[in-house]
Design an enzyme around this catalytic site. Structure first.
Site, PDB file in Angstrom:
ATOM      1  N   GLU A 138       0.782  -1.086  -0.041  1.00 31.86           N
ATOM      2  CA  GLU A 138      -0.044  -0.120   0.067  1.00 31.86           C
ATOM      3  C   GLU A 138       0.943   1.345   0.214  1.00 31.86           C
ATOM      4  O   GLU A 138       0.471   2.355   0.394  1.00 31.86           O
ATOM      5  CB  GLU A 138      -0.834  -0.004   1.120  1.00 31.86           C
ATOM      6  CG  GLU A 138      -2.016  -1.152   1.035  1.00 31.86           C
ATOM      7  CD  GLU A 138      -3.268  -1.012   2.067  1.00 31.86           C
ATOM      8  OE1 GLU A 138      -3.262   0.251   2.817  1.00 31.86           O
ATOM      9  OE2 GLU A 138      -4.010  -1.998   2.082  1.00 31.86           O
ATOM     10  N   GLU A 252      -5.163  -8.830   1.003  1.00 27.92           N
ATOM     11  CA  GLU A 252      -6.059  -8.479   2.406  1.00 27.92           C
ATOM     12  C   GLU A 252      -7.406  -8.162   1.956  1.00 27.92           C
ATOM     13  O   GLU A 252      -7.738  -7.441   1.157  1.00 27.92           O
ATOM     14  CB  GLU A 252      -5.562  -7.044   2.870  1.00 27.92           C
ATOM     15  CG  GLU A 252      -3.983  -7.146   3.616  1.00 27.92           C
ATOM     16  CD  GLU A 252      -3.591  -5.791   4.005  1.00 27.92           C
ATOM     17  OE1 GLU A 252      -4.470  -5.081   4.571  1.00 27.92           O
ATOM     18  OE2 GLU A 252      -2.590  -5.502   3.948  1.00 27.92           O
TER      19      GLU A 252
END
Ligand SMILES: *[C@@H]1O[C@H](CO)[C@@H](O)[C@H](O)[C@H]1NC(C)=O
Length: 326
Positions: A138, A252
């Site tokens: 991220e 995720e």
């Protein structure tokens, strides 16, 4: 619609199919959990917990990690994370290793050294154990307009991630055991980032896999809003198919059992269970390699939701029935 696009993409790109498809050493879609760094005892306990989870016994046998640096390490003593390997070998838990990329070159060099140390010590086991290496997590999201207010922009650029991926590959080549040909090296980011042509377009041509993080909760979508997850996955899969069929892994996802309500997104055990059934069981498990967020993360702290599958009291039993179709 989505699977049609996917299969057309596959059919036309087969001759170009890269290394990426050959590279995954594990047959079939992987199922696992995300794990924070911790001690060897704790890794052993948690891998065993995952193995014994009622309803999915033995099914979630992979661990995704975020860093190669041991917990409690300092800049002066960036000890490599080695504690995970023996418990993983003993419990037959595969590893999706991660290198943290959002703290600049010096910190990344520590990650690289730690990877080298782990290869030196456990390299022979890497063949059966390590299903991939994620360079970053991220980092592009955190530097994007959406991520900046939340994380103060502590992320990284496409150029740096590409450079770092190159450095990881050099280490695999230098090791000499052929892991550069068998271990996929990719990057994890949010589904919005992977769809953004400027942010991720250039990166997709570099990666062996796309790690996708998708959280309807953070989009203020209710737990039973299936499209809030599948639209993002379908869009990124389509983009990946248009760029040579790079595999998309869900690195995720999950829904909180406790925490702040965000519009229609209401954390509760019942909603975590609905999300597990609708998204996990029906969309992902057995179809797309998935590392669920998260096996255990303790009770919700102020301002922080709790996504843990296990209850905070025992840290062993699942909070809801994990059996698909229940
Ligand atoms: C989502 O919910 C949060 C918390 O209630 C709120 O601050 C935010 O503005 C909402 N975002 C959207 C896009 O509705």
């Amino acid at each position: 619609m989505y699977s049609l696009i996917a299969s057309i993409g596959l059919a036309f790109t087969l001759p170009l199919l890269s290394s990426a498809w050959i590279k995954s050493p594990v047959a079939g879609p992987i199922r696992g959990f995300n794990y924070d760094s911790t001690t060897a005892d704790d890794f052993r306990t948690r891998f065993t917990t995952a193995y014994k989870l009622a309803g999915v016994e033995g099914g979630f046998n992979s661990a995704r990690l975020y860093t190669m640096i041991a917990p409690g390490a300092s800049a002066a003593n960036p000890a490599p994370l080695l504690d995970v390997f023996q418990p993983a070998i003993d419990t037959k838990t595969s590893l999706l290793l991660g290198l943290y990329c959002s703290a600049g070159d010096a910190a990344f060099n520590n990650e690289l050294s730690a990877l080298k140390t782990a290869l030196g010590q456990y390299g022979d086991s890497f063949k059966d154990l390590v299903v991939g290496i994620s360079v970053g997590s991220e980092d592009l999201y955190r530097t994007s307009v959406k991520g900046t207010p939340m994380d103060n922009g502590a992320g990284d650029s496409v150029d740096n991630i590409k450079r770092y991926i190159g450095l990881v590959r050099q280490i695999l080549v230098a090791d000499g055991r052929g892991f550069d040909k068998t271990i996929p090296v990719g990057h994890v980011d949010t589904w919005q980032i992977w769809q953004d042509p400027t942010a991720a377009g250039a990166l997709i041509s570099t990666v062996d896999f796309i790690g996708l993080d998708g959280y309807p909760y953070w989009q203020n979508a209710s737990a039973d809003d299936v499209g809030a997850f599948t639209d993002g996955l379908a869009a990124v899969t389509n983009t990946a198919n248009n760029q040579g069929g790079v595999p998309v892994w869900v690195t995720e996802t999950g829904f909180p059992n406790a925490g702040d309500t965000r519009g229609p997104a209401v954390p509760s055990t019942a909603n975590a269970a609905i999300f597990w059934q609708n998204i996990g069981c029906q969309q992902l498990f057995g179809k797309v390699s998935t590392w669920w967020y998260i096996l255990s993360d303790g009770p919700a702290a102020p301002g922080k939701p709790s996504f843990g599958i296990t209850d905070a009291a025992t840290n062993v039993n699942a909070m809801f029935d994990l059996k698909c179709g229940s």
